[in-house]
Design a protein around this motif. Structure first.
Motif, PDB file in Angstrom:
ATOM      1  N   GLU A  22       0.808  -1.184  -0.037  1.00 17.48           N
ATOM      2  CA  GLU A  22      -0.027  -0.105   0.042  1.00 17.48           C
ATOM      3  C   GLU A  22       0.937   1.392   0.037  1.00 17.48           C
ATOM      4  N   LEU A  23       0.365   2.243  -0.481  1.00 22.77           N
ATOM      5  CA  LEU A  23       1.028   3.505  -0.647  1.00 22.77           C
ATOM      6  C   LEU A  23       1.511   3.989   0.879  1.00 22.77           C
ATOM      7  N   GLY A  24       2.494   4.213   1.021  1.00 24.23           N
ATOM      8  CA  GLY A  24       2.994   4.608   2.203  1.00 24.23           C
ATOM      9  C   GLY A  24       3.434   3.670   3.506  1.00 24.23           C
ATOM     10  N   GLY A  25       3.232   2.366   2.803  1.00 22.81           N
ATOM     11  CA  GLY A  25       3.692   1.193   3.587  1.00 22.81           C
ATOM     12  C   GLY A  25       5.214   0.935   3.533  1.00 22.81           C
ATOM     13  N   HIS A  58       9.458   8.134  -3.558  1.00 22.34           N
ATOM     14  CA  HIS A  58       8.309   9.087  -3.707  1.00 22.34           C
ATOM     15  C   HIS A  58       7.059   8.067  -4.242  1.00 22.34           C
ATOM     16  N   THR A  59       7.416   7.055  -5.072  1.00 21.03           N
ATOM     17  CA  THR A  59       6.274   6.396  -5.248  1.00 21.03           C
ATOM     18  C   THR A  59       5.664   5.193  -3.942  1.00 21.03           C
ATOM     19  N   LYS A  60       6.837   4.893  -3.392  1.00 23.61           N
ATOM     20  CA  LYS A  60       6.602   3.910  -2.191  1.00 23.61           C
ATOM     21  C   LYS A  60       5.671   4.983  -1.141  1.00 23.61           C
ATOM     22  N   ASN A  61       6.092   5.971  -0.977  1.00 19.83           N
ATOM     23  CA  ASN A  61       5.675   6.796   0.095  1.00 19.83           C
ATOM     24  C   ASN A  61       4.079   7.433  -0.360  1.00 19.83           C
ATOM     25  N   GLY A  62       3.811   7.159  -1.627  1.00 21.59           N
ATOM     26  CA  GLY A  62       2.712   7.921  -2.129  1.00 21.59           C
ATOM     27  C   GLY A  62       2.634   9.463  -2.398  1.00 21.59           C
ATOM     28  N   THR A  63       3.853  10.095  -2.372  1.00 17.75           N
ATOM     29  CA  THR A  63       4.150  11.366  -2.629  1.00 17.75           C
ATOM     30  C   THR A  63       4.832  11.695  -3.863  1.00 17.75           C
ATOM     31  N   VAL A  80       5.831  -3.355  -7.077  1.00 15.52           N
ATOM     32  CA  VAL A  80       7.485  -3.722  -7.166  1.00 15.52           C
ATOM     33  C   VAL A  80       8.150  -2.695  -8.041  1.00 15.52           C
ATOM     34  N   GLY A  81       8.878  -1.769  -7.349  1.00 15.17           N
ATOM     35  CA  GLY A  81       9.510  -0.714  -7.796  1.00 15.17           C
ATOM     36  C   GLY A  81      10.820  -1.052  -8.612  1.00 15.17           C
ATOM     37  N   GLY A  82      11.623  -0.190  -8.871  1.00 19.14           N
ATOM     38  CA  GLY A  82      12.819  -0.329  -9.748  1.00 19.14           C
ATOM     39  C   GLY A  82      12.676   0.129 -11.117  1.00 19.14           C
ATOM     40  N   HIS A  83      13.513   0.999 -11.640  1.00 18.77           N
ATOM     41  CA  HIS A  83      13.462   1.522 -12.961  1.00 18.77           C
ATOM     42  C   HIS A  83      15.091   1.764 -13.341  1.00 18.77           C
ATOM     43  N   GLU A  84      15.892   1.289 -12.748  1.00 20.70           N
ATOM     44  CA  GLU A  84      17.426   1.575 -13.046  1.00 20.70           C
ATOM     45  C   GLU A  84      18.190   0.282 -13.336  1.00 20.70           C
ATOM     46  N   GLY A  85      17.537  -0.703 -13.976  1.00 20.18           N
ATOM     47  CA  GLY A  85      18.000  -2.047 -13.500  1.00 20.18           C
ATOM     48  C   GLY A  85      18.676  -2.569 -15.100  1.00 20.18           C
ATOM     49  N   HIS A 137       5.059   3.065 -11.949  1.00 21.26           N
ATOM     50  CA  HIS A 137       3.692   3.219 -11.390  1.00 21.26           C
ATOM     51  C   HIS A 137       2.972   2.066 -11.956  1.00 21.26           C
ATOM     52  N   HIS A 138       3.098   1.637 -13.269  1.00 16.15           N
ATOM     53  CA  HIS A 138       2.107   0.645 -13.881  1.00 16.15           C
ATOM     54  C   HIS A 138       2.607  -0.789 -13.983  1.00 16.15           C
ATOM     55  N   GLU A 139       3.757  -1.144 -13.951  1.00 18.18           N
ATOM     56  CA  GLU A 139       4.554  -2.523 -14.189  1.00 18.18           C
ATOM     57  C   GLU A 139       5.510  -2.843 -13.072  1.00 18.18           C
TER      58      GLU A 139
END
Length: 364
Positions: A22-25, A58-63, A80-85, A137-139
């Protein structure tokens, strides 16, 4: 089915991922998460390394801010975040092109899929595609051991790159590179980088220097040696010196361009005052909330200032940024950490304790 081709190592059916429910989790490391099966025109890659971007936090925190300044709430959850892989292809889905091969290195970038038909895609500015999706945000992104990627919009990396350092170039690097390009500088021009010791800033310093600029780095005193070591001509400690006054003392007429990489409202407020007539403010960092530039419109008009924003870059610009690193012209400052240290890295980010960029080792 034809979705997977044999590799030297068997592909597991489950994996470990860094999940936010959840956002902020909090970040939860979950085992037993399904390994995706690559569909038509998709590849399956094993994630080797991934950078950690402020945008992930920021995405994790909902900000995470959208174009209006309001937080983005339409985010895939669980996330599942991350976009510098950086990953290595382990399987090809049906109808993948003959130019793709198992074992090849690929990048996992902010942009995941585009339509290829809108005016932005046709103009080579596909990062603004109106139907695009992204790993922010989407994948599911690169904070996992295996990932399915669109083979038709794939970041194919040269075999001779160092996978340890390239991840941050795919977001921070191309964003900094694009910001310098948008500054329209020439060799010998003065360019100020505000936040010069940070993950974005230290790359902007080097990309600007590669364009022949005379770089003035602005940051706190403890970043002085680091920033000057990157090739900056001058350094300004904003905690003890008025940057605007000092920039004019150094340059005479003011800087030709200012690139603000810091995510601080204060960093942006008076940045235009550093510029000379016809100068360019290149905005990169995104402060929380709805901060504004505190520059009178008459100043912008009379001095003929340009103000530009920079949202990553095209795939072509990304590969240009990668090539400058591959050739050793730009050298990302990274620290490699273990995958499961992601929560501690987020905490250090929030406290402003990181110089350069953190890279997580996801797989061997």
């Amino acid at each position: 089915m034809g979705a997977r081709q044999p590799t030297s190592d068997p592909i597991p059916s489950t994996q470990t991922v860094a999940l936010v429910s959840e956002l902020g989790g909090n970040v939860e490391f979950r085992e037993g998460y399904p390994v995706p099966t690559p569909g038509e025109n998709e590849v399956l890659a094993k994630v080797l390394y991934t950078g950690v971007c402020q945008s992930d936090l920021h995405t994790k925190n909902g900000t995470a801010a959208g174009p209006s300044g309001d937080p983005i709430t339409k985010i895939k959850l669980p996330h599942v975040g991350g976009h510098e892989g950086v990953g290595r292809i382990v399987a090809l889905g049906p109808r993948c092109g003959s130019d793709l091969k198992v074992g090849g290195l690929v990048g996992i970038r902010f942009s995941s899929r585009i339509c290829r038909r809108c005016e932005f895609c046709l103009a080579g500015t596909e990062q603004y595609c109106i139907k695009s999706t992204n790993h922010l945000h989407h994948e599911d992104g690169s904070f996992q051991e295996f990932i399915a990627l669109d083979a038709d919009y794939l970041t194919i990396l040269p075999d001779d790159i160092d996978p340890v350092v390239i991840g941050p170039v795919l977001c921070a690097g191309v964003t900094a590179y694009k910001a310098v390009l948008n500054a329209n500088i020439r060799a010998g021009n003065w360019l100020v980088v505000v936040g010069a010791g940070g993950g974005l800033g230290h790359l902007a310093v080097q990309y600007a220097k590669a364009q022949g600029a005379l770089v003035i780095g602005v940051d706190a005193a403890d970043k002085r040696d680091f920033v000057l070591g990157l090739g900056a001509t001058e350094f300004i400690d904003f905690t003890s010196t008025d940057p605007v006054q000092r920039v004019h003392e150094i340059t005479g007429l003011g800087a030709h361009a200012v690139v603000v990489t810091a995510g601080s409202a204060k960093a942006f407020a008076h940045a235009c005052e550093m510029l000379r007539v016809g100068g360019t403010l290149s905005c990169v960092g995104i402060p929380p909330g709805r901060p504004v530039l505190e520059t009178p419109i008459c100043t912008i008009v009379i001095k003929g200032l340009r103000i530009t924003g920079n949202l990553v870059g095209s795939l072509k610009e990304c590969m240009e940024a990668v090539d400058l690193v591959r050739r050793g012209v730009v050298k990302p400052e990274i620290k490699v950490r273990k995958f499961k240290e992601l929560p501690q890295v987020y905490e250090e980010m929030e406290n402003g304790d990181i110089a350069g960029r953190i890279v997580l080792q996801v797989s061997e």
